[in-house]
Design a protein around this motif. Structure first.
Motif, PDB file in Angstrom:
ATOM      1  N   LEU A 337      31.204  23.051   0.153  1.00  2.00           N
ATOM      2  CA  LEU A 337      30.207  23.373   1.173  1.00  2.00           C
ATOM      3  C   LEU A 337      29.953  24.881   1.222  1.00  2.00           C
ATOM      4  N   SER A 340      27.829  25.676  -1.782  1.00  2.00           N
ATOM      5  CA  SER A 340      26.464  25.172  -1.609  1.00  2.00           C
ATOM      6  C   SER A 340      25.665  26.057  -0.656  1.00  2.00           C
ATOM      7  N   ASN A 341      26.277  26.441   0.454  1.00  2.00           N
ATOM      8  CA  ASN A 341      25.580  27.298   1.420  1.00  2.00           C
ATOM      9  C   ASN A 341      25.178  28.632   0.793  1.00  2.00           C
ATOM     10  N   LEU A 344      22.255  28.018  -1.839  1.00  2.00           N
ATOM     11  CA  LEU A 344      20.968  27.713  -1.217  1.00  2.00           C
ATOM     12  C   LEU A 344      20.418  28.915  -0.452  1.00  2.00           C
ATOM     13  N   GLN A 345      21.305  29.739   0.072  1.00  2.00           N
ATOM     14  CA  GLN A 345      20.847  30.929   0.790  1.00  2.00           C
ATOM     15  C   GLN A 345      20.105  31.880  -0.144  1.00  2.00           C
ATOM     16  N   ALA A 394      24.023  21.580  -5.176  1.00  2.00           N
ATOM     17  CA  ALA A 394      24.230  22.280  -3.903  1.00  2.00           C
ATOM     18  C   ALA A 394      23.463  21.587  -2.785  1.00  2.00           C
ATOM     19  N   LEU A 395      22.240  21.161  -3.068  1.00  2.00           N
ATOM     20  CA  LEU A 395      21.466  20.409  -2.076  1.00  2.00           C
ATOM     21  C   LEU A 395      22.164  19.103  -1.719  1.00  2.00           C
ATOM     22  N   LYS A 398      25.188  19.905   0.504  1.00  2.00           N
ATOM     23  CA  LYS A 398      24.752  20.410   1.807  1.00  2.00           C
ATOM     24  C   LYS A 398      24.210  19.280   2.672  1.00  2.00           C
ATOM     25  N   ASN A 401      26.744  16.761   4.043  1.00  2.00           N
ATOM     26  CA  ASN A 401      27.581  17.253   5.141  1.00  2.00           C
ATOM     27  C   ASN A 401      26.773  17.707   6.346  1.00  2.00           C
ATOM     28  N   SER A 402      25.484  17.399   6.359  1.00  2.00           N
ATOM     29  CA  SER A 402      24.648  17.728   7.512  1.00  2.00           C
ATOM     30  C   SER A 402      24.435  16.477   8.340  1.00  2.00           C
ATOM     31  N   ILE A 408      18.570  19.240   8.153  1.00  2.00           N
ATOM     32  CA  ILE A 408      18.454  19.015   6.717  1.00  2.00           C
ATOM     33  C   ILE A 408      17.102  19.441   6.168  1.00  2.00           C
ATOM     34  N   SER A 415      14.186  24.912  -0.509  1.00  2.00           N
ATOM     35  CA  SER A 415      14.916  24.996  -1.778  1.00  2.00           C
ATOM     36  C   SER A 415      14.197  24.243  -2.884  1.00  2.00           C
TER      37      SER A 415
END
Length: 760
Positions: A337, A340-341, A344-345, A394-395, A398, A401-402, A408, A415
């Protein structure tokens, strides 16, 4: 003592002949002689190879404060060496013998008394001759071959001692700690990193020892130091001016550290509770992302990008056995996680488009690519796929876990929009192919040449879709019709409608079921997991699948009519799509991408000519005939699958570009059923344009009276039926590598739904 004795020892060890003389005799033969210049005791950077007539020196005691002691002079045994072998070659032979003897001492295939003999010689070298200190001095010599061989030999000896005595070599540990802590003042750290990487790899290759205990004893004393070194080399002391050349000392350090990070990632699977140094790449991946976007040499960027790809594909020990994505240890969930964060950032900040993919790879003896190389049209497709897969995985992590839809959707749309722009800027359609007007087609265009990446990416988007679908179902009662239509639009605009993705792939392989069978049998892809998940979804969303198939027919027929009439009145805009914009966009507002709807399909299907609807002509994304790995129809009990009809395939390939193999299939009808029964007429691939006979038209008209013009549906379900039959044949002959009962059950269910629509 003559060189012939050393050569004879090498031959005996290689052939597995017992060493007859005492152990001290053999240890003196392979004991290294390293002469250090006066005053050169700080780092041993410059070594002098022994002369052919060196004197006897004494070994100094090891200083555990960190300074590597001076090594022995060359033994008198080299005094009478043959002039045919220079001292450097003798030393290389000795280093080779180190590795050979360690390997023989650990091999269970060698007789016990011979293994004991090798162990005795190695213990003498470590305890009495202190060969570990000599190897450490040799690590940083200017002769790179000697340095490399010394690193490998030292790694083998340290691992041997760790395994046999359950103790870490103190001399090596002291050297490693002082080298890493001395960075960047001690600029030559690559030798130290190579050795540690070699020890980890030796541990992972050993199937006998309890690897978890060995790795913990090896890495625990270095854990905090490795994290500090990670911060230092990637952030605090990083200076891009030091990396102007891939051959600089700084570049060498960074490459060797990347190799160490890869080894640490591979070793993580052995520990239930990984050490900090095994997690640092996940927790502080932003340092790596910034490095990729810096001015370091392309070869280092590529290594780091491929390392990130390995991170997103990593699975814990239990997960690797179960095949499930999210039955993970808590630390791995947390690490994935965090990674991934961070990914994506930066992706949402246009990080992707700032990465140049035009760097030239290295080629043996040349700076130009050989035919068939994977760097085409000025960009590296391997890196393109790796970056794309990192973003898609990564998506997936993410979104999994959302908890809420609001949490989401915004990030996903941004992205995916950036990723689509990234693909569009690097992959250009060939002049022979149709322009890409549907976002769901990009996945097969990008990943088609790499099977394992293709199915990892498809599985990631399928899991994203399933997560969104669950959220939509939970909120179904509160959604207006407009919101439901917006949801359908988002599927296509975001490029992740699972039915479109599957159909585009089938087009690319020319609906060849043996290709799917090859993927199922192969252990190198996750196609089995993907197919099972997709078939379960297909059983629930059969109506949506049928609508998408109809829309494919509409698109293909419209394109074919344009080419036949050579007029511009008909365009893709009439089918609900326009050329894609060239700038990033919000997916909610991207109404210029193709959206398939059932209403469009029904309205336009009535306008199709029989030949167009039956054949789905000029599909610009079809591959030519594919040769499967195995001829699965050649088994003795293969059923006769023909009932008097004949179908022949005639494909015409056009020149293909390197961004996706493209071919066009011209399909017609060859009806040879004696009774001209329309119910037994089959779609057969066909003759060139304009050569269709009147009898063929009659047959096609008869077929049109029986079933709706659903050619994509027919070809896709026919492909799945053939796959089911091939699996069943192999299962009956006990040739299928695993139990396919569950898969066959899903395929049988799809077949029943298909036949209920088109009773034959």
């Amino acid at each position: 003592m003559k060189i012939s004795l050393l050569q004879q020892m090498y031959k005996d060890v290689l052939a597995g002949i017992p060493l007859a003389r005492e152990s001290h005799h053999y240890s003196s033969l392979i004991n290294l002689g390293v002469e250090q210049p006066p005053g050169g005791d700080e780092s041993c950077h410059q070594k002098h190879l022994p002369s052919t007539a060196g004197g006897i020196g004494s070994h100094q005691d090891t200083d555990m404060s960190g300074a590597v002691p001076a090594a022995d002079d060359l033994s008198n045994s080299f005094t009478n060496m043959s002039s045919l072998l220079c001292p450097r070659e003798v030393m290389l032979l000795q280093l080779t013998l180190f590795k050979m003897m360690v390997a023989k001492a650990e091999s269970q295939e060698i007789e016990l008394h011979m293994r004991q003999k090798y162990c005795e010689i190695l213990v003498i070298l470590l305890k009495e001759a202190e060969v570990d200190s000599k190897l450490i001095c040799l690590l940083s010599c200017n002769d790179r071959l000697l340095s490399h061989m010394a690193s490998q030999s030292l790694a083998s000896l340290v691992y041997f001692q760790l395994k046999e005595e359950d103790a870490l070599n103190v001399t090596w540990l002291s050297f490693s700690l002082n080298t890493l802590l001395g960075f960047p003042g001690n600029s030559r750290v690559a030798d130290c990193l190579w050795t540690l990487t070699g020890i980890i790899k030796e541990t992972l290759k050993d199937a006998v020892v309890p690897r978890a205990g060995v790795l913990k004893k090896l890495l625990a004393p270095l854990d905090a130091v490795l994290e500090g070194f990670y911060n230092a080399i990637l952030l605090h002391h990083f200076d891009s001016h030091h990396y102007t050349s891939p051959y600089s000392e700084a570049a060498n350090n960074l490459i060797s550290f990347t190799d160490l990070l890869e080894a640490l990632l591979a070793s993580r699977i052995e520990l239930d509770f990984p050490l900090r140094c095994q997690r640092i790449l996940f927790l502080k991946v932003s340092y790596v992302l910034n490095l990729i976007n810096s001015s370091i040499p392309y070869v280092i960027k590529k290594k780091l990008i491929l390392l990130l790809k390995k991170c997103v594909l990593y699975k814990s020990g239990e997960d690797a056995k179960s095949g499930s994505l999210f039955l993970q240890t808590p630390s791995l969930c947390e690490d994935m996680l965090a990674l991934s964060n961070a990914v994506l950032q930066v992706v949402n900040l246009t990080w992707l488009n700032q990465i140049p993919l035009g760097g030239k790879s290295s080629y043996f003896g040349s700076s130009e690519a050989a035919p068939g190389d994977d760097s085409q049209d000025g960009f590296d497709q391997t890196v393109l796929r790796a970056l794309s897969l990192v973003v898609l995985k990564a998506l997936e992590f993410k979104i999994h876990n959302s908890a809420t839809e609001t949490e989401i959707k915004g990030g996903f749309e941004n992205s995916m929009s950036q990723l689509l722009v990234f693909w569009r800027s690097h992959i250009k359609p060939s002049p022979q192919s149709q322009p890409v007007v549907h976002h769901c087609e990009w996945l097969s265009l990008v990943f088609m040449e790499q099977d394992d990446d293709m199915w990892e990416a498809a599985k990631a988007l399928l899991l994203v879709y399933l997560k969104f679908d669950r959220l939509e179902c939970d909120a179904a009662d509160n959604l207006s019709q407009k919101e439901k239509e917006s949801w359908k639009f988002l599927l296509h605009a975001g490029g992740y409608n699972p039915h479109c993705i599957f159909l585009f792939f089938l087009e690319k392989i020319a609906f060849d079921s043996t290709v799917l069978l090859d993927f199922l049998i192969s252990s190198e892809t996750c196609f089995l997991e993907y197919l099972v998940r997709y078939l379960k979804l297909l059983g629930k969303e059969w109506h949506n699948f049928v609508n998408v198939c109809s829309s494919f027919d509409t698109r293909h027929s419209t394109s074919h009519q344009e080419k036949q009439s050579s007029v511009t009145g008909e365009s893709l805009q009439n089918a609900g799509c326009e050329p894609e914009p060239q700038t990033p966009m919000s997916l909610d507002a991207s109404h210029d991408c193709l959206v398939f709807t059932a209403q469009q399909a029904d309205n336009e299907a009535a306008e199709l000519s029989c030949s167009d609807s039956l054949m789905g002509t000029d599909s610009a994304s079809l591959l030519g005939p594919l040769q499967s790995l195995v001829n699965y129809d050649s088994s003795e009990d293969s059923e006769v699958e023909s009932d008097g009809k004949e179908c022949s395939v005639n494909t015409k390939q056009v020149p293909s570009n390197n961004e996706g193999e493209v071919s066009r299939r011209e399909i017609g009808c060859s009806c040879k059923d004696d009774d001209r029964n329309p119910h037994t007429s089959e779609v057969s691939p066909l003759q060139p344009k304009g050569s269709c006979t009147s009898s063929c038209w009659t047959c096609m008209a008869s077929w049109d009276n029986v079933v709706p013009p659903r050619i994509m549906l027919y070809k896709s379900t026919k492909c799945l039926e053939e796959l089911q039959e091939a699996i069943s044949r192999l299962q009956r002959r006990n040739l299928f590598p695993y139990n396919p009962s569950a898969l066959l059950k899903l395929l049988s269910h799809i077949e029943k739904m298909s036949k209920s629509m088109n009773p034959q």
